[in-house]
Scaffold this motif. Sequence first.
Motif, mmCIF file in Angstrom:
data_model
loop_
_atom_site.group_PDB
_atom_site.id
_atom_site.type_symbol
_atom_site.label_atom_id
_atom_site.label_comp_id
_atom_site.label_asym_id
_atom_site.label_seq_id
_atom_site.Cartn_x
_atom_site.Cartn_y
_atom_site.Cartn_z
ATOM 1 N N VAL A 75 50.760 -5.871 105.478
ATOM 2 C CA VAL A 75 51.855 -6.677 106.004
ATOM 3 C C VAL A 75 51.597 -8.115 105.611
ATOM 4 O O VAL A 75 50.496 -8.630 105.784
ATOM 5 C CB VAL A 75 51.939 -6.554 107.551
ATOM 6 N N LYS A 76 52.609 -8.756 105.054
ATOM 7 C CA LYS A 76 52.455 -10.151 104.668
ATOM 8 C C LYS A 76 52.417 -11.011 105.931
ATOM 9 O O LYS A 76 53.338 -10.992 106.736
ATOM 10 C CB LYS A 76 53.606 -10.583 103.773
ATOM 11 N N LEU A 77 51.343 -11.724 106.120
ATOM 12 C CA LEU A 77 51.187 -12.565 107.294
ATOM 13 C C LEU A 77 51.591 -13.993 106.967
ATOM 14 O O LEU A 77 51.304 -14.512 105.890
ATOM 15 C CB LEU A 77 49.742 -12.557 107.792
ATOM 16 N N LYS A 78 52.250 -14.604 107.888
ATOM 17 C CA LYS A 78 52.621 -16.008 107.751
ATOM 18 C C LYS A 78 51.340 -16.840 107.788
ATOM 19 O O LYS A 78 50.449 -16.576 108.580
ATOM 20 C CB LYS A 78 53.526 -16.355 108.929
ATOM 21 N N THR A 79 51.249 -17.815 106.929
ATOM 22 C CA THR A 79 50.044 -18.639 106.921
ATOM 23 C C THR A 79 49.997 -19.505 108.175
ATOM 24 O O THR A 79 51.025 -19.963 108.670
ATOM 25 C CB THR A 79 50.004 -19.537 105.674
ATOM 26 N N LEU A 80 48.823 -19.699 108.671
ATOM 27 C CA LEU A 80 48.641 -20.497 109.877
ATOM 28 C C LEU A 80 48.534 -21.970 109.513
ATOM 29 O O LEU A 80 47.888 -22.342 108.543
ATOM 30 C CB LEU A 80 47.362 -20.068 110.609
ATOM 31 N N THR A 81 49.140 -22.805 110.323
ATOM 32 C CA THR A 81 49.025 -24.241 110.120
ATOM 33 C C THR A 81 47.703 -24.719 110.705
ATOM 34 O O THR A 81 47.011 -23.991 111.415
ATOM 35 C CB THR A 81 50.177 -24.995 110.808
ATOM 36 N N ILE A 82 47.378 -25.958 110.426
ATOM 37 C CA ILE A 82 46.147 -26.550 110.961
ATOM 38 C C ILE A 82 46.209 -26.587 112.487
ATOM 39 O O ILE A 82 45.221 -26.297 113.160
ATOM 40 C CB ILE A 82 45.935 -27.959 110.376
ATOM 41 N N ASN A 83 47.383 -26.909 113.045
ATOM 42 C CA ASN A 83 47.516 -26.950 114.506
ATOM 43 C C ASN A 83 47.348 -25.571 115.127
ATOM 44 O O ASN A 83 46.808 -25.452 116.225
ATOM 45 C CB ASN A 83 48.855 -27.546 114.905
ATOM 46 N N ASP A 84 47.834 -24.518 114.444
ATOM 47 C CA ASP A 84 47.640 -23.155 114.950
ATOM 48 C C ASP A 84 46.154 -22.828 115.040
ATOM 49 O O ASP A 84 45.672 -22.320 116.051
ATOM 50 C CB ASP A 84 48.315 -22.130 114.032
ATOM 51 N N ARG A 85 45.451 -23.124 113.976
ATOM 52 C CA ARG A 85 43.999 -22.866 113.952
ATOM 53 C C ARG A 85 43.274 -23.717 114.987
ATOM 54 O O ARG A 85 42.381 -23.230 115.677
ATOM 55 C CB ARG A 85 43.440 -23.147 112.562
ATOM 56 N N LEU A 86 43.671 -24.979 115.065
ATOM 57 C CA LEU A 86 43.043 -25.875 116.037
ATOM 58 C C LEU A 86 43.239 -25.364 117.454
ATOM 59 O O LEU A 86 42.289 -25.340 118.248
ATOM 60 C CB LEU A 86 43.621 -27.294 115.893
ATOM 61 N N PHE A 87 44.455 -24.941 117.780
ATOM 62 C CA PHE A 87 44.710 -24.425 119.126
ATOM 63 C C PHE A 87 43.863 -23.194 119.408
ATOM 64 O O PHE A 87 43.283 -23.066 120.487
ATOM 65 C CB PHE A 87 46.187 -24.092 119.318
ATOM 66 N N ARG A 88 43.772 -22.294 118.460
ATOM 67 C CA ARG A 88 42.965 -21.083 118.674
ATOM 68 C C ARG A 88 41.509 -21.429 118.962
ATOM 69 O O ARG A 88 40.913 -20.883 119.885
ATOM 70 C CB ARG A 88 43.057 -20.179 117.448
ATOM 71 N N TRP A 89 40.953 -22.334 118.170
ATOM 72 C CA TRP A 89 39.549 -22.694 118.360
ATOM 73 C C TRP A 89 39.331 -23.496 119.644
ATOM 74 O O TRP A 89 38.306 -23.330 120.315
ATOM 75 C CB TRP A 89 39.009 -23.430 117.139
ATOM 76 N N LEU A 90 40.273 -24.352 119.997
ATOM 77 C CA LEU A 90 40.156 -25.097 121.249
ATOM 78 C C LEU A 90 40.218 -24.160 122.449
ATOM 79 O O LEU A 90 39.442 -24.298 123.397
ATOM 80 C CB LEU A 90 41.262 -26.144 121.363
ATOM 81 N N ALA A 91 41.144 -23.211 122.411
ATOM 82 C CA ALA A 91 41.263 -22.253 123.508
ATOM 83 C C ALA A 91 40.000 -21.406 123.624
ATOM 84 O O ALA A 91 39.502 -21.152 124.730
ATOM 85 C CB ALA A 91 42.494 -21.375 123.319
ATOM 86 N N LEU A 92 39.464 -20.993 122.485
ATOM 87 C CA LEU A 92 38.221 -20.218 122.506
ATOM 88 C C LEU A 92 37.063 -21.057 123.033
ATOM 89 O O LEU A 92 36.256 -20.592 123.843
ATOM 90 C CB LEU A 92 37.911 -19.680 121.111
ATOM 91 N N GLY A 93 36.983 -22.319 122.593
ATOM 92 C CA GLY A 93 35.924 -23.208 123.076
ATOM 93 C C GLY A 93 36.025 -23.454 124.576
ATOM 94 O O GLY A 93 35.008 -23.452 125.282
ATOM 95 N N ALA A 94 37.244 -23.663 125.064
ATOM 96 C CA ALA A 94 37.432 -23.866 126.504
ATOM 97 C C ALA A 94 37.036 -22.617 127.280
ATOM 98 O O ALA A 94 36.400 -22.703 128.338
ATOM 99 C CB ALA A 94 38.886 -24.237 126.805
ATOM 100 N N THR A 95 37.372 -21.456 126.749
ATOM 101 C CA THR A 95 37.020 -20.197 127.414
ATOM 102 C C THR A 95 35.509 -20.009 127.455
ATOM 103 O O THR A 95 34.959 -19.609 128.493
ATOM 104 C CB THR A 95 37.691 -19.014 126.702
ATOM 105 N N LEU A 96 34.835 -20.306 126.364
ATOM 106 C CA LEU A 96 33.373 -20.184 126.350
ATOM 107 C C LEU A 96 32.719 -21.198 127.287
ATOM 108 O O LEU A 96 31.711 -20.884 127.939
ATOM 109 C CB LEU A 96 32.844 -20.340 124.926
ATOM 110 N N ALA A 97 33.279 -22.399 127.368
ATOM 111 C CA ALA A 97 32.743 -23.400 128.299
ATOM 112 C C ALA A 97 32.963 -22.955 129.749
ATOM 113 O O ALA A 97 32.085 -23.168 130.595
ATOM 114 C CB ALA A 97 33.400 -24.758 128.051
ATOM 115 N N ILE A 98 34.103 -22.342 130.028
ATOM 116 C CA ILE A 98 34.349 -21.813 131.382
ATOM 117 C C ILE A 98 33.356 -20.708 131.684
ATOM 118 O O ILE A 98 32.800 -20.637 132.787
ATOM 119 C CB ILE A 98 35.800 -21.326 131.525
#
Length: 158
Positions: free
Chosen positions: A4-27
């Motif tokens: 399946v052709k996936l839409k490319t992720l923008t920098i903000n999409d990637r940033l949000f994913r990593w920030l959410a993961l970082g916040a979850t790990l900090a919690i």
Amino acid sequence: MLFVKLKTLTINDRLFRWLALGATLAIFASVVLGGMVRSAEAGLACGDWPMCLGQWLPPREPNALVNYLHRLATAIVFPLLLVSIWVNRQIGFSNPVIKKLLKVSMILLILQVFMGWVITSDRVLIYREWVSTIHMVLSLAMLGSMVAVVAFAWYRRY
């Protein structure tokens, strides 16, 4: 249909994913350290708040250090969660569930900080176990909501 052709992720999409993961790990780290504080009965090792025994750095005592690390992990959660909310508003892909879960997480974090302050103060000596239990339940609810945010952010369909 294997590929399946996936839409490319923008920098903000990637940033949000990593920030959410970082916040979850900090919690998660804050929850683990909170469990260590409770099991070591180090909840009152730093009697004042936000400092520890009148100092910004804790004394070299194990209980005070564990308590201070718990506070530090929680202090790291706040900017990570705040920036996650801001980046989520800047990007347009987020579904309403993610937005609501982020708001719930921020509200729970504010309640957590308040409950931590109540526990360290001498205002609830009689009800300290109940307040500590509520503090733990709220932290697990916050962790659960952020795990859901990460799941929605990382595994969304295009």
